[in-house]
Scaffold this motif. Structure first.
Motif, PDB file in Angstrom:
ATOM      1  N   VAL A 240       7.410  11.876 -20.079  1.00 19.16           N
ATOM      2  CA  VAL A 240       7.591  10.697 -19.226  1.00 19.16           C
ATOM      3  C   VAL A 240       7.608  11.120 -17.763  1.00 19.16           C
ATOM      4  O   VAL A 240       6.953  10.500 -16.918  1.00 19.16           O
ATOM      5  N   GLU A 241       8.323  12.188 -17.444  1.00 13.70           N
ATOM      6  CA  GLU A 241       8.402  12.662 -16.061  1.00 13.70           C
ATOM      7  C   GLU A 241       7.038  13.148 -15.570  1.00 13.70           C
ATOM      8  O   GLU A 241       6.657  12.885 -14.424  1.00 13.70           O
ATOM      9  N   GLU A 242       6.290  13.824 -16.413  1.00 17.30           N
ATOM     10  CA  GLU A 242       4.958  14.300 -16.015  1.00 17.30           C
ATOM     11  C   GLU A 242       4.008  13.121 -15.793  1.00 17.30           C
ATOM     12  O   GLU A 242       3.216  13.124 -14.855  1.00 17.30           O
ATOM     13  N   ILE A 243       4.100  12.103 -16.632  1.00 20.27           N
ATOM     14  CA  ILE A 243       3.287  10.893 -16.441  1.00 20.27           C
ATOM     15  C   ILE A 243       3.683  10.215 -15.136  1.00 20.27           C
ATOM     16  O   ILE A 243       2.828   9.785 -14.361  1.00 20.27           O
ATOM     17  N   ARG A 244       4.977  10.132 -14.882  1.00 20.96           N
ATOM     18  CA  ARG A 244       5.484   9.515 -13.641  1.00 20.96           C
ATOM     19  C   ARG A 244       4.918  10.244 -12.424  1.00 20.96           C
ATOM     20  O   ARG A 244       4.425   9.632 -11.482  1.00 20.96           O
ATOM     21  N   LYS A 245       4.985  11.577 -12.438  1.00 15.65           N
ATOM     22  CA  LYS A 245       4.454  12.377 -11.333  1.00 15.65           C
ATOM     23  C   LYS A 245       2.949  12.161 -11.184  1.00 15.65           C
ATOM     24  O   LYS A 245       2.435  12.074 -10.069  1.00 15.65           O
ATOM     25  N   THR A 246       2.252  12.067 -12.302  1.00 11.16           N
ATOM     26  CA  THR A 246       0.808  11.855 -12.272  1.00 11.16           C
ATOM     27  C   THR A 246       0.473  10.503 -11.663  1.00 11.16           C
ATOM     28  O   THR A 246      -0.410  10.398 -10.806  1.00 11.16           O
ATOM     29  N   VAL A 247       1.193   9.456 -12.077  1.00  6.39           N
ATOM     30  CA  VAL A 247       0.958   8.117 -11.512  1.00  6.39           C
ATOM     31  C   VAL A 247       1.244   8.123 -10.018  1.00  6.39           C
ATOM     32  O   VAL A 247       0.465   7.581  -9.227  1.00  6.39           O
ATOM     33  N   LEU A 248       2.329   8.759  -9.598  1.00  4.46           N
ATOM     34  CA  LEU A 248       2.647   8.822  -8.168  1.00  4.46           C
ATOM     35  C   LEU A 248       1.566   9.570  -7.396  1.00  4.46           C
ATOM     36  O   LEU A 248       1.181   9.163  -6.294  1.00  4.46           O
ATOM     37  N   HIS A 249       1.061  10.650  -7.969  1.00  2.00           N
ATOM     38  CA  HIS A 249      -0.015  11.421  -7.330  1.00  2.00           C
ATOM     39  C   HIS A 249      -1.262  10.552  -7.165  1.00  2.00           C
ATOM     40  O   HIS A 249      -1.857  10.496  -6.079  1.00  2.00           O
ATOM     41  N   GLU A 250      -1.636   9.854  -8.220  1.00  2.00           N
ATOM     42  CA  GLU A 250      -2.837   9.013  -8.159  1.00  2.00           C
ATOM     43  C   GLU A 250      -2.624   7.803  -7.260  1.00  2.00           C
ATOM     44  O   GLU A 250      -3.540   7.374  -6.561  1.00  2.00           O
ATOM     45  N   LEU A 251      -1.427   7.268  -7.243  1.00  2.00           N
ATOM     46  CA  LEU A 251      -1.107   6.160  -6.332  1.00  2.00           C
ATOM     47  C   LEU A 251      -1.219   6.616  -4.883  1.00  2.00           C
ATOM     48  O   LEU A 251      -1.668   5.862  -4.011  1.00  2.00           O
ATOM     49  N   ALA A 252      -0.856   7.861  -4.609  1.00  5.24           N
ATOM     50  CA  ALA A 252      -1.008   8.406  -3.251  1.00  5.24           C
ATOM     51  C   ALA A 252      -2.481   8.392  -2.841  1.00  5.24           C
ATOM     52  O   ALA A 252      -2.800   8.091  -1.683  1.00  5.24           O
ATOM     53  N   HIS A 253      -3.382   8.683  -3.775  1.00  2.00           N
ATOM     54  CA  HIS A 253      -4.821   8.589  -3.465  1.00  2.00           C
ATOM     55  C   HIS A 253      -5.193   7.143  -3.143  1.00  2.00           C
ATOM     56  O   HIS A 253      -5.972   6.896  -2.224  1.00  2.00           O
ATOM     57  N   HIS A 254      -4.644   6.199  -3.881  1.00  2.00           N
ATOM     58  CA  HIS A 254      -4.879   4.773  -3.624  1.00  2.00           C
ATOM     59  C   HIS A 254      -4.438   4.406  -2.202  1.00  2.00           C
ATOM     60  O   HIS A 254      -5.069   3.604  -1.527  1.00  2.00           O
ATOM     61  N   LEU A 255      -3.371   5.044  -1.738  1.00  2.00           N
ATOM     62  CA  LEU A 255      -2.836   4.769  -0.405  1.00  2.00           C
ATOM     63  C   LEU A 255      -3.588   5.541   0.686  1.00  2.00           C
ATOM     64  O   LEU A 255      -3.315   5.348   1.866  1.00  2.00           O
TER      65      LEU A 255
ATOM     66  N   PHE B  50      -4.161   9.157   0.668  1.00  2.00           N
ATOM     67  CA  PHE B  50      -3.860  10.579   0.782  1.00  2.00           C
ATOM     68  C   PHE B  50      -4.889  11.394   0.005  1.00  2.00           C
ATOM     69  O   PHE B  50      -5.227  11.054  -1.125  1.00  2.00           O
ATOM     70  N   SER B  51      -5.360  12.470   0.581  1.00  2.81           N
ATOM     71  CA  SER B  51      -6.268  13.380  -0.116  1.00  2.81           C
ATOM     72  C   SER B  51      -5.444  14.427  -0.863  1.00  2.81           C
ATOM     73  O   SER B  51      -4.229  14.554  -0.651  1.00  2.81           O
ATOM     74  N   ASP B  52      -6.117  15.221  -1.707  1.00  2.00           N
ATOM     75  CA  ASP B  52      -5.419  16.318  -2.381  1.00  2.00           C
ATOM     76  C   ASP B  52      -4.877  17.309  -1.360  1.00  2.00           C
ATOM     77  O   ASP B  52      -3.780  17.848  -1.527  1.00  2.00           O
TER      78      ASP B  52
END
Length: 122
Positions: free
Chosen positions: A94-109, A111-113
């Motif tokens: 669950v925590e890894e999925i949460r981190k992944t969603v936050l990472h991908e949401l940052a791209h939506h906002l 932010f680059s890698d």
């Protein structure tokens, strides 16, 4: 893990997001896919299918012009099999999925890698 159980874990991860973060997911579809497709891997320069836990596909908010309307939602894909390969317990998944969603949401906002790496969130 069966698809239903994995979907439950994704739901738990999304439910754990703060309301202000969750609001950023407006008009962003979260989907689950077993593996990244060959096309997704090629478009993103990924060689190892185990190395991609999630993927944002769409037009980042800062890149949208005045003519941006009547389009399908952006998409964040969570890849089940690479996450399962990490062999984590339910809470850690669950925590890894949460981190992944936050990472991908940052791209939506917008932010680059590289941006995420600079701020220590990669």
């Amino acid at each position: 893990m069966d698809a239903e159980r994995f979907e439950e874990l994704v739901g738990q991860a999304l439910d754990s997001l703060p309301p202000e973060i969750e609001a950023g997911l407006d008009n962003v579809a979260i989907i689950i896919q077993d593996w990244p497709s060959r096309e997704q891997m090629e478009e993103n320069g990924i060689r190892d299918r185990y190395g991609l836990l999630g993927l944002y596909e769409g037009i980042a908010l800062p890149d949208r012009g005045g003519g941006y309307n009547m389009v399908a939602p952006d998409k964040i894909t969570i890849f089940q099999k690479p996450l399962e390969a990490l062999r984590l317990g339910s809470a850690e998944t669950v925590e890894e999925i949460r981190k992944t969603v936050l990472h991908e949401l940052a791209h939506h906002l917008g932010f680059s890698d590289d941006d995420l790496h600079e701020i220590g969130y990669d």
